[in-house]
Scaffold this active site. Structure first.
Site, PDB file in Angstrom:
ATOM      1  N   HIS A 163       0.791  -1.262   0.004  1.00 30.31           N
ATOM      2  CA  HIS A 163      -0.031   0.011   0.160  1.00 30.31           C
ATOM      3  C   HIS A 163       0.686   1.287   0.053  1.00 30.31           C
ATOM      4  O   HIS A 163       0.315   2.382   0.010  1.00 30.31           O
ATOM      5  CB  HIS A 163      -1.023  -0.085   1.067  1.00 30.31           C
ATOM      6  CG  HIS A 163      -2.110  -0.836   1.021  1.00 30.31           C
ATOM      7  ND1 HIS A 163      -2.178  -2.223   1.043  1.00 30.31           N
ATOM      8  CD2 HIS A 163      -3.388  -0.382   1.155  1.00 30.31           C
ATOM      9  CE1 HIS A 163      -3.511  -2.562   0.829  1.00 30.31           C
ATOM     10  NE2 HIS A 163      -4.253  -1.531   0.904  1.00 30.31           N
ATOM     11  N   GLY A 164       2.188   1.238   0.192  1.00 23.65           N
ATOM     12  CA  GLY A 164       2.978   2.233   0.107  1.00 23.65           C
ATOM     13  C   GLY A 164       2.669   3.043   1.548  1.00 23.65           C
ATOM     14  O   GLY A 164       2.160   2.811   2.404  1.00 23.65           O
TER      15      GLY A 164
ATOM     16  N   GLU B 119      -2.157 -16.246  25.054  1.00 23.87           N
ATOM     17  CA  GLU B 119      -2.451 -17.886  24.918  1.00 23.87           C
ATOM     18  C   GLU B 119      -0.966 -18.554  24.790  1.00 23.87           C
ATOM     19  O   GLU B 119      -0.931 -19.790  24.057  1.00 23.87           O
ATOM     20  CB  GLU B 119      -3.442 -18.478  24.046  1.00 23.87           C
ATOM     21  CG  GLU B 119      -4.947 -17.849  24.464  1.00 23.87           C
ATOM     22  CD  GLU B 119      -5.925 -18.669  24.086  1.00 23.87           C
ATOM     23  OE1 GLU B 119      -6.030 -19.873  23.767  1.00 23.87           O
ATOM     24  OE2 GLU B 119      -7.134 -18.036  23.658  1.00 23.87           O
TER      25      GLU B 119
END
Ligand SMILES: Cc1cc2nc3c(=O)[nH]c(=O)nc-3n(C[C@H](O)[C@H](O)[C@H](O)COP(=O)(O)OP(=O)(O)OC[C@H]3O[C@@H](n4cnc5c(N)ncnc54)[C@H](O)[C@@H]3O)c2cc1C
Length: 382
Positions: free
Chosen positions: A341-342, A366
């Site tokens: 996505h830059g 956990e």
């Protein structure tokens, strides 16, 4: 070897996929901003039977198998992990101990409200001074006049303080074994019991709409019969609960990793640079191919662990491997999704920014990644 899902498993997966896409995903950004617990969503999930999937119908459950439950966790978490962890903690940590270790009277008393999702339940193992070393618990319960008198505290307990939470199951020292070790037992503490205080919700890096709180117990008095299972079985019980929980957390991580791939693939096909979609560049294609391959592998690992569990075979090693690999897969997937996505990936309005913050906890809750590696190393005889 047959990797195909049966009709029921496919139906549950499809229902959850549709529900996540239509009902959860559109609310995910707002939940992350407001940090408000999603009561309306949880109610709808209860009505769909999603909060009691792996329990028999006689206790109000859906009677689904363990793999179906994990498939559901994957799909719900693909929509939003705050909702995924609420479902997972309620089912694996909250309701399961009643089903696995409770007397028939306790199952009848507690399970129907939990499996319907009308009420939630929490599991309090971690303490301020006892995290990975969960046997290092310091909370004490002393038996006097037919009642347990509990003193101590718990940290980071999921689902402990929502308006629909009806209680917590805690581990506490109830005596000393003949070999000198602590005797740890599991005790049911209903909300509202005098001496039981639920602290303010933590402010978290992610999982913001999931409820996480510190708890304290000061001369909190519980009837002797409200112990879960046999006295002294606490350690054995939470090991069993965590094994199954880790498979579900692996499924949650796969759901989140898949969400990263979904967003990154879509973005790569629409974002143009140098006159063409960035998905045409081999550098971007290889990132997406690696994400897809690792997610498939992580998925198969949790399927195998779930299958072993359903066959009644030992599966601790496979549960740890699945949890470890899936959580690290999700981390790599989120990192690459932001990269694809830059600069936009750094902006809050793009889901990948939230995913990047969300993946970290999967390597901690956990059982940390170090703890999983310790379990795997132990299985090698080390
Ligand atoms: C959002 C959230 C929700 C949670 N929900 C619940 C819940 O519902 N119920 C519950 O009981 N708990 C819950 N937990 C607690 C969680 O399980 C613990 O945080 C986790 O087990 C780690 O314990 P700790 O945080 O005390 O870290 P520590 O145990 O103090 O670990 C610190 C670091 O030391 C490492 N380390 C510790 N011991 C060793 C060792 N022997 N060898 C190598 N490295 C080691 C750890 O891996 C970690 O990197 C939750 C935690 C969070 C953050």
């Amino acid at each position: 070897m047959d990797f195909s899902l049966n009709e029921e498993q496919l139906a549950i997966r499809n229902t959850c996929r549709e529900f996540a896409e239509q009902e959860i995903k559109p609310l995910a950004e707002e939940m992350d901003h407001s940090g408000k617990f999603p009561y309306a969503l949880i109610q709808k999930m209860g009505e769909l039977g999603l909060l009691g999937l792996p329990f028999p119908e006689q206790y109000g459950g859906a009677g689904a198998d363990f793999l179906s439950y994990c498939l559901a966790i994957e799909e719900i978490s693909r929509g939003d992990v705050s909702v995924g962890i609420t479902m997972e903690a309620h089912t694996s940590l909250g309701a399961s101990p009643f089903y696995l270790f409770g007397s028939e009277e306790q199952k009848q008393r507690y399970l129907p409200a939990l499996t319907s999702g009308k009420q939630l339940w929490a599991f309090g193992l971690t303490e301020p001074e006892a995290g990975s070393d969960s046997g290092g618990t310091q909370t004490r319960a002393v038996l006097r006049d037919g009642h347990w008198h509990i003193n101590g505290s718990k940290a980071f307990i999921t689902n402990a303080g929502t308006e629909i939470t009806s209680g917590v199951t805690i581990t506490a020292i109830t005596g000393q074994r003949s070999d000198g070790r602590k005797e740890i037992s599991t005790i049911i503490v209903p909300k509202g019991t005098p001496g039981y205080t639920i602290g303010n919700a933590y402010k978290k890096m992610a999982w913001k709409a999931s409820d996480t709180r510190p708890l304290s117990f000061e001369d909190c008095v519980i009837p002797e019969k409200d112990m879960l299972g046999e006295r002294g079985d606490g350690f054995k019980q939470f090991m069993q609960i965590l094994d199954a929980g880790r498979v579900a957390i692996a499924a949650l991580s796969v759901g989140l990793a898949q969400a990263c791939l979904d967003e990154a693939l879509n973005y790569a096909q629409t974002r143009k640079q140098f006159g063409q979609p960035i998905g045409k560049f081999q550098a971007i294609q290889f990132k997406l191919a690696d994400m897809d391959m690792e997610i498939e592998l992580a998925r198969l690992m949790y399927w195998k662990a779930a299958w072993l569990h359903m066959q009644g075979k030992p599966y601790s090693r496979e549960a740890s491997m699945a949890k470890l690999f899936a959580s690290e897969t999700a981390k790599r997937a989120a990192d690459q999704a932001v990269q694809i996505h830059g600069g936009y990936g750094f902006m809050d309005e793009y889901p990948v920014s939230r995913y990047w913050r969300s993946v970290k906890i999967n390597e901690i809750g956990e059982g940390t990644s170090e703890v999983q590696r310790m379990i795997i190393a132990k299985s090698l005889g080390l």
